[in-house]
Design a protein around this motif. Structure first.
Motif, PDB file in Angstrom:
ATOM      1  N   ALA A  93       0.837  -1.206   0.000  1.00 27.85           N
ATOM      2  CA  ALA A  93       0.000   0.000   0.000  1.00 27.85           C
ATOM      3  C   ALA A  93       0.872   1.255   0.000  1.00 27.85           C
ATOM      4  O   ALA A  93       0.585   2.217  -0.721  1.00 27.85           O
ATOM      5  CB  ALA A  93      -0.928   0.006   1.208  1.00 27.85           C
ATOM      6  N   ASP A  94       1.951   1.252   0.779  1.00 25.64           N
ATOM      7  CA  ASP A  94       2.821   2.420   0.849  1.00 25.64           C
ATOM      8  C   ASP A  94       3.543   2.687  -0.465  1.00 25.64           C
ATOM      9  O   ASP A  94       3.823   3.840  -0.796  1.00 25.64           O
ATOM     10  CB  ASP A  94       3.858   2.263   1.967  1.00 25.64           C
ATOM     11  CG  ASP A  94       3.243   2.435   3.350  1.00 25.64           C
ATOM     12  OD1 ASP A  94       2.125   2.972   3.454  1.00 25.64           O
ATOM     13  OD2 ASP A  94       3.888   2.018   4.323  1.00 25.64           O
ATOM     14  N   SER A  95       3.835   1.643  -1.218  1.00 30.40           N
ATOM     15  CA  SER A  95       4.561   1.831  -2.475  1.00 30.40           C
ATOM     16  C   SER A  95       3.692   2.439  -3.568  1.00 30.40           C
ATOM     17  O   SER A  95       4.204   2.978  -4.544  1.00 30.40           O
ATOM     18  CB  SER A  95       5.154   0.505  -2.964  1.00 30.40           C
ATOM     19  OG  SER A  95       4.130  -0.364  -3.391  1.00 30.40           O
ATOM     20  N   SER A  96       2.383   2.383  -3.384  1.00 27.52           N
ATOM     21  CA  SER A  96       1.491   2.913  -4.417  1.00 27.52           C
ATOM     22  C   SER A  96       0.890   4.269  -4.049  1.00 27.52           C
ATOM     23  O   SER A  96       0.051   4.779  -4.777  1.00 27.52           O
ATOM     24  CB  SER A  96       0.369   1.908  -4.698  1.00 27.52           C
ATOM     25  OG  SER A  96      -0.431   1.736  -3.545  1.00 27.52           O
ATOM     26  N   GLU A  97       1.331   4.850  -2.927  1.00 29.17           N
ATOM     27  CA  GLU A  97       0.797   6.144  -2.508  1.00 29.17           C
ATOM     28  C   GLU A  97       1.929   7.131  -2.253  1.00 29.17           C
ATOM     29  O   GLU A  97       3.050   6.743  -1.983  1.00 29.17           O
ATOM     30  CB  GLU A  97      -0.021   5.990  -1.219  1.00 29.17           C
ATOM     31  CG  GLU A  97      -1.274   5.165  -1.398  1.00 29.17           C
ATOM     32  CD  GLU A  97      -2.103   5.090  -0.136  1.00 29.17           C
ATOM     33  OE1 GLU A  97      -1.847   5.874   0.804  1.00 29.17           O
ATOM     34  OE2 GLU A  97      -3.003   4.244  -0.090  1.00 29.17           O
ATOM     35  N   VAL A  98       1.610   8.407  -2.317  1.00 30.09           N
ATOM     36  CA  VAL A  98       2.555   9.468  -2.007  1.00 30.09           C
ATOM     37  C   VAL A  98       2.320   9.885  -0.558  1.00 30.09           C
ATOM     38  O   VAL A  98       1.184  10.086  -0.142  1.00 30.09           O
ATOM     39  CB  VAL A  98       2.336  10.674  -2.948  1.00 30.09           C
ATOM     40  CG1 VAL A  98       3.177  11.860  -2.524  1.00 30.09           C
ATOM     41  CG2 VAL A  98       2.628  10.281  -4.383  1.00 30.09           C
ATOM     42  N   SER A  99       3.404   9.993   0.219  1.00 31.09           N
ATOM     43  CA  SER A  99       3.284  10.462   1.594  1.00 31.09           C
ATOM     44  C   SER A  99       3.176  11.980   1.610  1.00 31.09           C
ATOM     45  O   SER A  99       3.868  12.670   0.867  1.00 31.09           O
ATOM     46  CB  SER A  99       4.507  10.038   2.409  1.00 31.09           C
ATOM     47  OG  SER A  99       4.552   8.649   2.537  1.00 31.09           O
ATOM     48  N   ARG A 100       2.293  12.475   2.468  1.00 30.63           N
ATOM     49  CA  ARG A 100       2.086  13.920   2.588  1.00 30.63           C
ATOM     50  C   ARG A 100       2.073  14.338   4.045  1.00 30.63           C
ATOM     51  O   ARG A 100       1.625  13.603   4.907  1.00 30.63           O
ATOM     52  CB  ARG A 100       0.757  14.337   1.966  1.00 30.63           C
ATOM     53  CG  ARG A 100       0.716  14.194   0.470  1.00 30.63           C
ATOM     54  CD  ARG A 100      -0.454  14.965  -0.132  1.00 30.63           C
ATOM     55  NE  ARG A 100      -0.427  14.854  -1.564  1.00 30.63           N
ATOM     56  CZ  ARG A 100       0.319  15.615  -2.366  1.00 30.63           C
ATOM     57  NH1 ARG A 100       1.075  16.542  -1.859  1.00 30.63           N
ATOM     58  NH2 ARG A 100       0.297  15.432  -3.665  1.00 30.63           N
ATOM     59  N   ASP A 101       2.526  15.551   4.284  1.00 28.90           N
ATOM     60  CA  ASP A 101       2.382  16.173   5.596  1.00 28.90           C
ATOM     61  C   ASP A 101       0.910  16.566   5.725  1.00 28.90           C
ATOM     62  O   ASP A 101       0.380  17.288   4.871  1.00 28.90           O
ATOM     63  CB  ASP A 101       3.296  17.397   5.698  1.00 28.90           C
ATOM     64  CG  ASP A 101       3.036  18.210   6.948  1.00 28.90           C
ATOM     65  OD1 ASP A 101       2.691  17.626   7.999  1.00 28.90           O
ATOM     66  OD2 ASP A 101       3.172  19.455   6.881  1.00 28.90           O
ATOM     67  N   HIS A 102       0.251  16.081   6.757  1.00 31.79           N
ATOM     68  CA  HIS A 102      -1.195  16.309   6.901  1.00 31.79           C
ATOM     69  C   HIS A 102      -1.551  17.784   7.089  1.00 31.79           C
ATOM     70  O   HIS A 102      -2.591  18.226   6.624  1.00 31.79           O
ATOM     71  CB  HIS A 102      -1.755  15.487   8.058  1.00 31.79           C
ATOM     72  CG  HIS A 102      -1.660  14.014   7.822  1.00 31.79           C
ATOM     73  ND1 HIS A 102      -2.373  13.363   6.842  1.00 31.79           N
ATOM     74  CD2 HIS A 102      -0.909  13.063   8.420  1.00 31.79           C
ATOM     75  CE1 HIS A 102      -2.080  12.083   6.843  1.00 31.79           C
ATOM     76  NE2 HIS A 102      -1.190  11.876   7.799  1.00 31.79           N
ATOM     77  N   SER A 122       0.332  20.712   6.159  1.00 30.43           N
ATOM     78  CA  SER A 122       0.660  21.619   5.051  1.00 30.43           C
ATOM     79  C   SER A 122       0.200  21.092   3.697  1.00 30.43           C
ATOM     80  O   SER A 122       0.061  21.860   2.748  1.00 30.43           O
ATOM     81  CB  SER A 122       2.162  21.855   4.994  1.00 30.43           C
ATOM     82  OG  SER A 122       2.833  20.669   4.590  1.00 30.43           O
ATOM     83  N   GLY A 123       0.033  19.769   3.588  1.00 24.65           N
ATOM     84  CA  GLY A 123      -0.284  19.166   2.307  1.00 24.65           C
ATOM     85  C   GLY A 123       0.937  18.926   1.442  1.00 24.65           C
ATOM     86  O   GLY A 123       0.829  18.416   0.328  1.00 24.65           O
ATOM     87  N   CYS A 124       2.122  19.285   1.939  1.00 21.41           N
ATOM     88  CA  CYS A 124       3.358  19.109   1.173  1.00 21.41           C
ATOM     89  C   CYS A 124       3.661  17.626   0.980  1.00 21.41           C
ATOM     90  O   CYS A 124       3.478  16.819   1.891  1.00 21.41           O
ATOM     91  CB  CYS A 124       4.540  19.755   1.892  1.00 21.41           C
ATOM     92  SG  CYS A 124       4.438  21.544   1.994  1.00 21.41           S
ATOM     93  N   GLU A 125       4.146  17.293  -0.216  1.00 16.36           N
ATOM     94  CA  GLU A 125       4.560  15.926  -0.509  1.00 16.36           C
ATOM     95  C   GLU A 125       5.891  15.648   0.183  1.00 16.36           C
ATOM     96  O   GLU A 125       6.808  16.472   0.146  1.00 16.36           O
ATOM     97  CB  GLU A 125       4.707  15.744  -2.015  1.00 16.36           C
ATOM     98  CG  GLU A 125       4.997  14.328  -2.419  1.00 16.36           C
ATOM     99  CD  GLU A 125       5.006  14.121  -3.927  1.00 16.36           C
ATOM    100  OE1 GLU A 125       5.858  13.361  -4.403  1.00 16.36           O
ATOM    101  OE2 GLU A 125       4.153  14.737  -4.606  1.00 16.36           O
ATOM    102  N   LEU A 126       5.989  14.487   0.821  1.00 18.59           N
ATOM    103  CA  LEU A 126       7.218  14.083   1.506  1.00 18.59           C
ATOM    104  C   LEU A 126       8.061  13.215   0.580  1.00 18.59           C
ATOM    105  O   LEU A 126       7.507  12.432  -0.200  1.00 18.59           O
ATOM    106  CB  LEU A 126       6.882  13.314   2.791  1.00 18.59           C
ATOM    107  CG  LEU A 126       6.034  14.082   3.816  1.00 18.59           C
ATOM    108  CD1 LEU A 126       5.628  13.169   4.964  1.00 18.59           C
ATOM    109  CD2 LEU A 126       6.786  15.292   4.334  1.00 18.59           C
ATOM    110  N   PRO A 127       9.385  13.312   0.676  1.00 19.63           N
ATOM    111  CA  PRO A 127      10.249  12.539  -0.223  1.00 19.63           C
ATOM    112  C   PRO A 127      10.425  11.081   0.167  1.00 19.63           C
ATOM    113  O   PRO A 127      11.135  10.337  -0.512  1.00 19.63           O
ATOM    114  CB  PRO A 127      11.587  13.280  -0.139  1.00 19.63           C
ATOM    115  CG  PRO A 127      11.591  13.869   1.227  1.00 19.63           C
ATOM    116  CD  PRO A 127      10.157  14.226   1.510  1.00 19.63           C
ATOM    117  N   GLY A 128       9.803  10.654   1.250  1.00 25.12           N
ATOM    118  CA  GLY A 128       9.918   9.271   1.693  1.00 25.12           C
ATOM    119  C   GLY A 128       8.864   8.946   2.727  1.00 25.12           C
ATOM    120  O   GLY A 128       8.030   9.780   3.079  1.00 25.12           O
ATOM    121  N   LEU A 129       8.925   7.715   3.228  1.00 27.97           N
ATOM    122  CA  LEU A 129       7.975   7.258   4.244  1.00 27.97           C
ATOM    123  C   LEU A 129       8.410   7.724   5.621  1.00 27.97           C
ATOM    124  O   LEU A 129       9.586   7.647   5.978  1.00 27.97           O
ATOM    125  CB  LEU A 129       7.889   5.729   4.237  1.00 27.97           C
ATOM    126  CG  LEU A 129       7.386   5.065   2.969  1.00 27.97           C
ATOM    127  CD1 LEU A 129       7.405   3.546   3.138  1.00 27.97           C
ATOM    128  CD2 LEU A 129       5.994   5.551   2.624  1.00 27.97           C
TER     129      LEU A 129
END
Length: 134
Positions: free
Chosen positions: A30-39, A41-48
């Motif tokens: 599941a983690d490999s198919s989704e983008v992690s985000r800071d809840h 700010s909404g910013c995309e995180l570069p990793g898990l």
């Protein structure tokens, strides 16, 4: 990905390989198919977002104590189909709570709920969570 059967087995992992991390999520697939985000700010995180599993050099207690502490800090995330799992990977940054962010993830082991409960029991026995600690 293997499944561990005890906190002692996780502690053995933490002393045999570094760096290792623990994560509570719906799992590596599941983690490999989704983008992690800071809840917030909404910013995309570069990793898990993960928690370090290997004890720091200053930690002079048994490794099982460190592992229990790392599990308990985020065990509340192990709900609604989420579970704890151990992974290896490359630290690519820090998240909003200063937690490591990991890429190039390699799943290592699944942590059953019974082992998380074992960690919580040990944590309650060996740490005085009501004290400041400074």
């Amino acid at each position: 990905m293997r499944t561990v059967s005890s906190l002692a087995e996780v502690a053995d992992l933490a002393t045999s390989r570094a760096p290792l991390f623990v994560r509570f999520s719906a799992g590596p697939e599941a983690d490999s198919s989704e983008v992690s985000r800071d809840h917030e700010s909404g910013c995309e995180l570069p990793g898990l977002s993960v928690n370090p599993l290997n004890p720091e050099p200053w930690f002079d207690r048994p490794v099982q104590h460190w592992v229990a502490r790392q599990f308990v800090q985020y065990a509340h995330l192990g709900e609604n189909g989420r579970y704890a799992w151990v992974l290896a990977g490359r630290v690519v940054g820090r998240g909003p709570d200063c937690e490591p962010l990991v890429a190039d993830v390699e799943p290592v082991a699944r942590i059953p709920d019974e082992v998380v409960r074992e960690a919580r029991d040990l944590y309650e026995d060996v740490f005085d969570a009501g004290q400041d600690g400074t």
